[in-house]
Design an enzyme around this catalytic site. Structure first.
Site, PDB file in Angstrom:
ATOM      1  N   ARG A 103       0.857  -1.194   0.000  1.00 26.33           N
ATOM      2  CA  ARG A 103       0.000   0.000   0.000  1.00 26.33           C
ATOM      3  C   ARG A 103       0.888   1.238   0.000  1.00 26.33           C
ATOM      4  O   ARG A 103       2.093   1.139   0.169  1.00 26.33           O
ATOM      5  CB  ARG A 103      -0.934  -0.013   1.214  1.00 26.33           C
ATOM      6  CG  ARG A 103      -0.209  -0.116   2.546  1.00 26.33           C
ATOM      7  CD  ARG A 103      -1.181  -0.144   3.717  1.00 26.33           C
ATOM      8  NE  ARG A 103      -0.435  -0.334   4.964  1.00 26.33           N
ATOM      9  CZ  ARG A 103      -0.989  -0.404   6.157  1.00 26.33           C
ATOM     10  NH1 ARG A 103      -2.292  -0.296   6.297  1.00 26.33           N
ATOM     11  NH2 ARG A 103      -0.251  -0.580   7.233  1.00 26.33           N
ATOM     12  N   CYS A 107       2.511   8.832  -5.274  1.00 24.81           N
ATOM     13  CA  CYS A 107       3.141  10.115  -4.957  1.00 24.81           C
ATOM     14  C   CYS A 107       2.059  11.192  -4.806  1.00 24.81           C
ATOM     15  O   CYS A 107       1.168  11.295  -5.649  1.00 24.81           O
ATOM     16  CB  CYS A 107       4.091  10.494  -6.087  1.00 24.81           C
ATOM     17  SG  CYS A 107       4.575  12.224  -5.997  1.00 24.81           S
ATOM     18  N   GLU A 142      -3.314   6.870   7.350  1.00 24.41           N
ATOM     19  CA  GLU A 142      -1.958   7.064   7.863  1.00 24.41           C
ATOM     20  C   GLU A 142      -1.014   7.627   6.801  1.00 24.41           C
ATOM     21  O   GLU A 142      -0.075   6.957   6.352  1.00 24.41           O
ATOM     22  CB  GLU A 142      -1.400   5.767   8.427  1.00 24.41           C
ATOM     23  CG  GLU A 142      -2.121   5.313   9.675  1.00 24.41           C
ATOM     24  CD  GLU A 142      -1.478   4.110  10.363  1.00 24.41           C
ATOM     25  OE1 GLU A 142      -0.653   3.429   9.726  1.00 24.41           O
ATOM     26  OE2 GLU A 142      -1.797   3.874  11.524  1.00 24.41           O
ATOM     27  N   CYS A 151       9.176  11.824  -1.399  1.00 24.30           N
ATOM     28  CA  CYS A 151       9.259  11.117  -2.675  1.00 24.30           C
ATOM     29  C   CYS A 151      10.278  11.846  -3.548  1.00 24.30           C
ATOM     30  O   CYS A 151      10.520  13.046  -3.383  1.00 24.30           O
ATOM     31  CB  CYS A 151       7.866  11.111  -3.304  1.00 24.30           C
ATOM     32  SG  CYS A 151       7.822  10.558  -5.015  1.00 24.30           S
ATOM     33  N   CYS A 153      10.378  11.628  -7.169  1.00 18.58           N
ATOM     34  CA  CYS A 153      10.012  11.438  -8.573  1.00 18.58           C
ATOM     35  C   CYS A 153      10.099  12.763  -9.337  1.00 18.58           C
ATOM     36  O   CYS A 153      10.331  13.817  -8.746  1.00 18.58           O
ATOM     37  CB  CYS A 153       8.610  10.848  -8.681  1.00 18.58           C
ATOM     38  SG  CYS A 153       7.300  12.023  -8.318  1.00 18.58           S
ATOM     39  N   CYS A 156       7.676  15.450  -8.230  1.00 21.61           N
ATOM     40  CA  CYS A 156       8.101  16.141  -7.004  1.00 21.61           C
ATOM     41  C   CYS A 156       9.192  17.164  -7.318  1.00 21.61           C
ATOM     42  O   CYS A 156       9.219  18.245  -6.724  1.00 21.61           O
ATOM     43  CB  CYS A 156       8.596  15.148  -5.958  1.00 21.61           C
ATOM     44  SG  CYS A 156       7.225  14.282  -5.176  1.00 21.61           S
ATOM     45  N   GLU A 319      -7.645   3.914  15.655  1.00 22.92           N
ATOM     46  CA  GLU A 319      -7.277   2.503  15.784  1.00 22.92           C
ATOM     47  C   GLU A 319      -6.647   2.314  17.153  1.00 22.92           C
ATOM     48  O   GLU A 319      -5.529   2.780  17.399  1.00 22.92           O
ATOM     49  CB  GLU A 319      -6.288   2.107  14.686  1.00 22.92           C
ATOM     50  CG  GLU A 319      -6.863   2.256  13.286  1.00 22.92           C
ATOM     51  CD  GLU A 319      -5.900   1.834  12.186  1.00 22.92           C
ATOM     52  OE1 GLU A 319      -4.830   1.260  12.494  1.00 22.92           O
ATOM     53  OE2 GLU A 319      -6.198   2.092  11.009  1.00 22.92           O
ATOM     54  N   GLN A 368      -2.346 -11.138   8.901  1.00 23.31           N
ATOM     55  CA  GLN A 368      -2.993 -12.244   9.618  1.00 23.31           C
ATOM     56  C   GLN A 368      -2.510 -12.321  11.056  1.00 23.31           C
ATOM     57  O   GLN A 368      -3.238 -12.759  11.939  1.00 23.31           O
ATOM     58  CB  GLN A 368      -2.708 -13.554   8.894  1.00 23.31           C
ATOM     59  CG  GLN A 368      -3.306 -13.559   7.489  1.00 23.31           C
ATOM     60  CD  GLN A 368      -2.801 -14.696   6.641  1.00 23.31           C
ATOM     61  OE1 GLN A 368      -3.001 -15.867   6.973  1.00 23.31           O
ATOM     62  NE2 GLN A 368      -2.144 -14.392   5.540  1.00 23.31           N
TER      63      GLN A 368
HETATM   64  C1  GAL Z   1      -2.256   0.641  11.095  1.00 22.36           C
HETATM   65  C2  GAL Z   1      -3.010   0.824   9.800  1.00 22.36           C
HETATM   66  C3  GAL Z   1      -4.024  -0.256   9.590  1.00 22.36           C
HETATM   67  C4  GAL Z   1      -3.402  -1.586   9.810  1.00 22.36           C
HETATM   68  C5  GAL Z   1      -2.815  -1.636  11.190  1.00 22.36           C
HETATM   69  C6  GAL Z   1      -2.172  -2.966  11.449  1.00 22.36           C
HETATM   70  O1  GAL Z   1      -1.058   1.299  11.124  1.00 22.36           O
HETATM   71  O2  GAL Z   1      -3.681   2.038   9.748  1.00 22.36           O
HETATM   72  O3  GAL Z   1      -4.505  -0.195   8.281  1.00 22.36           O
HETATM   73  O4  GAL Z   1      -2.429  -1.774   8.856  1.00 22.36           O
HETATM   74  O5  GAL Z   1      -1.859  -0.636  11.326  1.00 22.36           O
HETATM   75  O6  GAL Z   1      -1.053  -3.140  10.623  1.00 22.36           O
END
Ligand code: GAL
Length: 674
Positions: A103, A107, A142, A151, A153, A156, A319, A368
């Protein structure tokens, strides 16, 4: 104060959604974040859209009395997009473009990527504007994760040159301000200025050029985020817009990005951050054992305070850690109670919503081994039990404003970038230096605001500016005025050493703050751990570390002197009366005992209450007249609430548990139960 969860409906069969969503509602969850990385499911082929699966999930969430938080899915451009437009990929400093397969492979400055982002976001908002179940949005995910703010490139390069043209009248001015006479680095035109890619002396890039590039890179993200925000606000002004930042994150100025948001959110993984930070014990040492199980409360707390400061009020944890995680080097199961305690810690610091990552551990792909509220077979894990308890606690508590404290720490990204470009020792870490003061204040039960240099200084009784390295005349003037008007200002090592172009001035530091301080810094040295580093302060001898300065008083009172090394007997700590207040300067990086003595003196000068030092890993945090007692220790502690009343929990707070007192922190006394 609410609870949320991150859910990926695209990872589970349609006939499972109902069960999941029902169980979320039963757990007291109110917000469900979705669609974060689902671009390809929403646009499987260029120009062919499918939002119906998401609309169904949103409907289901709404039917169960919860709200959806949707995400712009731009952190994961699909394969077809990358194949069609390979130039959108981010390029490393050695010229390597990043491949598809994880992911953040894009850029921020690619005009094509901006166009494609606009397209998918506009389609999404067309589908969801006016939907009563959608409360708000998270932009992207994030920004900068996996080191992707900067970056190299061609897009940029072009954008950097335009950015410079806006800042300098002409190339002569740039050459002059940067000091490009050094090593023959003068340019004849803006078109000659490249991005700071690899050079033979790679660790010694030109500091002015680096700092400008770092500002430019951060600004590029700000601009890219604004593209999202504008579309979202135009579509439905009832939506909130936020972004999920990261902990101790260097390359992106969170204050700048948050200017365009309703509030900041961040992703809190205490056992991960605790293992990465340079100011926590090694995870495999005895002292580090607790980091693996509970994280470092002050590290987590300072990030909460930072995002409260950026939000200028309540923030979200988007999160929250919900179990063991795929952290390095170790990924221990958190101690029992931590998922609930971390949620309370966030709320104590001003979070309005604590959302957990993620509902169910995934059975495929890269994560996982990353824990969730529920196990990968769908059965409840410890996380969901504790999240349910936290949600029930929040229901019992009154609605509280995210209030400010009396003491501020200034964080300045320019200073951080400049310091890290010229650390002068591997041990000079800006976050760690700030935290030396944060820890000392928190150990005295002080609720600390972490704010930018643009904050309204007058609302604080005391301000600490740890290593505020890059200072222009305007900022220096505001800080001096703050003290002159009765504020208590504490400057620390390396403050105001550089001007805004990251150069020394023709006068000794702290340059434009020298008059207010009544002193100048004559010498500085970086110090390896083996060297003798002692300082005499207020009748006692203390250790310090990493950095020392010799101060030449010019009217200031000397309150601390070096006792060791080449500079023995030189001044190390000074204080000056300035107008109605004081400016003090600490020319060493204090170990905890000295940091404590310094903050106690600061609080006394500011007329603030000074409480007993709290036991290690117990913290008091005040929010709107209520104080959370958070016990990160293994043992019980007992709470004497003073004139306050315990409204959640008991007088004995078990290990990894908490109490909430209606009343001020400074009246609360804590004792560790034997
Ligand atoms: C965070 C991210 C999530 C997931 C989580 C566990 O940094 O925003 O998408 O990746 O970590 O890796």
């Amino acid at each position: 104060m609410h609870t949320g969860v991150c859910y990926f409906p695209e990872h589970w069969p349609r006939d499972r959604w109902e069960t999941d969503v029902e169980r979320m509602a039963d757990a007291g969850i109110e917000y469900v974040r979705m669609a974060e990385f689902a671009w390809n499911r929403m646009e499987p082929e260029p120009g062919t859209y499918d939002f119906e699966w998401l609309a169904e999930a949103v409907e289901l969430v709404g039917d169960h009395g919860m709200k959806a938080v949707l995400c712009t899915p731009t952190a994961t451009p699909p394969k077809w997009l990358i194949d069609e437009y390979p130039s959108v990929r981010r390029v490393e400093d050695d010229g390597t473009p990043l491949e598809f397969g994880s992911r953040r492979h894009y850029c921020y400055n690619s005009p094509i990527y901006r166009r494609e982002s606009r397209r998918i976001i506009e389609r999404m908002v067309d589908r969801f504007a006016g939907n009563e179940h959608v409360a708000g949005w998270q932009t992207d995910n994030e920004f900068g994760c996996h080191e992707t703010v900067r970056c190299y490139c061609e897009n940029c390069t072009t954008a950097f040159r335009s950015w410079l043209r806006e800042r300098y009248d002409d190339i002569d001015e740039l050459n002059d301000e940067w000091g490009n006479a050094f090593w023959s680095q003068e340019y004849n035109s803006f078109a000659e200025v490249d991005l700071p890619g690899r050079t033979p002396a790679n660790e010694q890039q030109h500091p002015s050029r680096m700092l400008e590039y770092q500002r430019f890179s951060s600004d590029s993200v700000v601009e890219y985020n604004r593209l999202h925000v504008d579309i979202l606000r135009d579509a439905d002004d009832s939506w909130f817009v936020t972004h999920n930042f990261m902990g101790d994150f260097e390359p992106l100025d969170a204050f700048d990005v948050t200017e365009d948001l309703d509030f900041a959110a961040w992703d809190s993984y205490p056992t991960l951050h605790g293992q990465e930070a340079p100011d926590t014990p090694d995870p495999d040492s005895e002292a580090g054992a607790s980091i693996q199980r509970v994280g470092d409360p002050d590290l987590t707390g300072m990030n909460h305070a930072l995002y409260r400061g950026a939000s200028d009020g309540a923030f979200w944890v988007m999160e929250n850690q919900s179990g063991d995680i795929r952290a390095y080097p170790y990924s221990a199961e958190p101690a029992d109670g931590m998922m609930r305690l971390w949620a309370h810690q966030a709320v104590a610091h001003g979070a309005d919503t604590v959302s957990y990552f993620r509902w169910r551990r995934c059975t495929f792909g890269q994560e996982q081994y990353w824990g969730a509220l529920n196990n990968y077979d769908g059965s409840p894990d410890r996380g969901v039990v504790e999240a349910t308890e936290a949600a029930a606690d929040f229901d019992e508590l009154p609605d509280l404003d995210a209030t400010s404290g009396d003491v501020a720490l200034l964080i300045d990204y320019d200073s951080m970038w400049a310091l890290h470009n010229e650390r002068h020792t591997p041990d000079f870490d800006y976050w760690a230096h700030i935290r030396a003061y944060y820890r000392a204040l928190r150990a005295r039960g002080v609720t600390v605001d972490v704010v930018s240099t643009a904050a309204d200084f007058d609302t604080y009784s005391a301000i600490v500016t740890p290593s505020l390295h890059v200072v222009d005349d305007d900022l220096a003037g505001r800080l001096a005025d703050y003290a002159a008007d009765g504020g208590e200002l504490l400057l620390t090592v390396r403050t105001a050493t550089k001007n805004e172009y990251d150069r020394f001035r023709d006068e000794l530091a702290p340059g434009p703050l020298s008059d207010a301080l009544g002193a100048r810094i004559e010498q500085h040295e970086s110090l390896a751990p083996g060297l003798d580093t002692r300082v005499r302060y207020d009748g006692d001898t203390y250790d310090y570390r990493t950095w020392g300065e010799w101060i030449q008083p010019e009217g200031a009172t000397v309150v601390g002197q070096h006792e060791s090394g080449v500079g023995a007997s030189e001044s190390a700590i000074v204080r000056n009366e300035h107008g109605e207040g004081h400016v003090a300067y600490v020319g060493v990086w204090p170990e905890s005992a000295l940091a404590d003595a310094l903050v106690v003196a600061l609080l006394e000068r500011a007329g603030l209450p000074v409480s007993e030092q709290l036991p290690e890993n117990v913290r008091l945090t005040e929010r709107d007249g209520h104080t959370w007692v958070t016990n990160f220790r293994e043992e019980d502690v007992s709470v004497d609430p003073g004139s306050g009343t315990i409204i959640l929990g008991e007088e004995t707070v078990p290990g990894r548990d908490l109490a909430v007192v209606e009343g001020p922190a400074h009246e609360i006394a804590i004792r560790v139960e034997q």
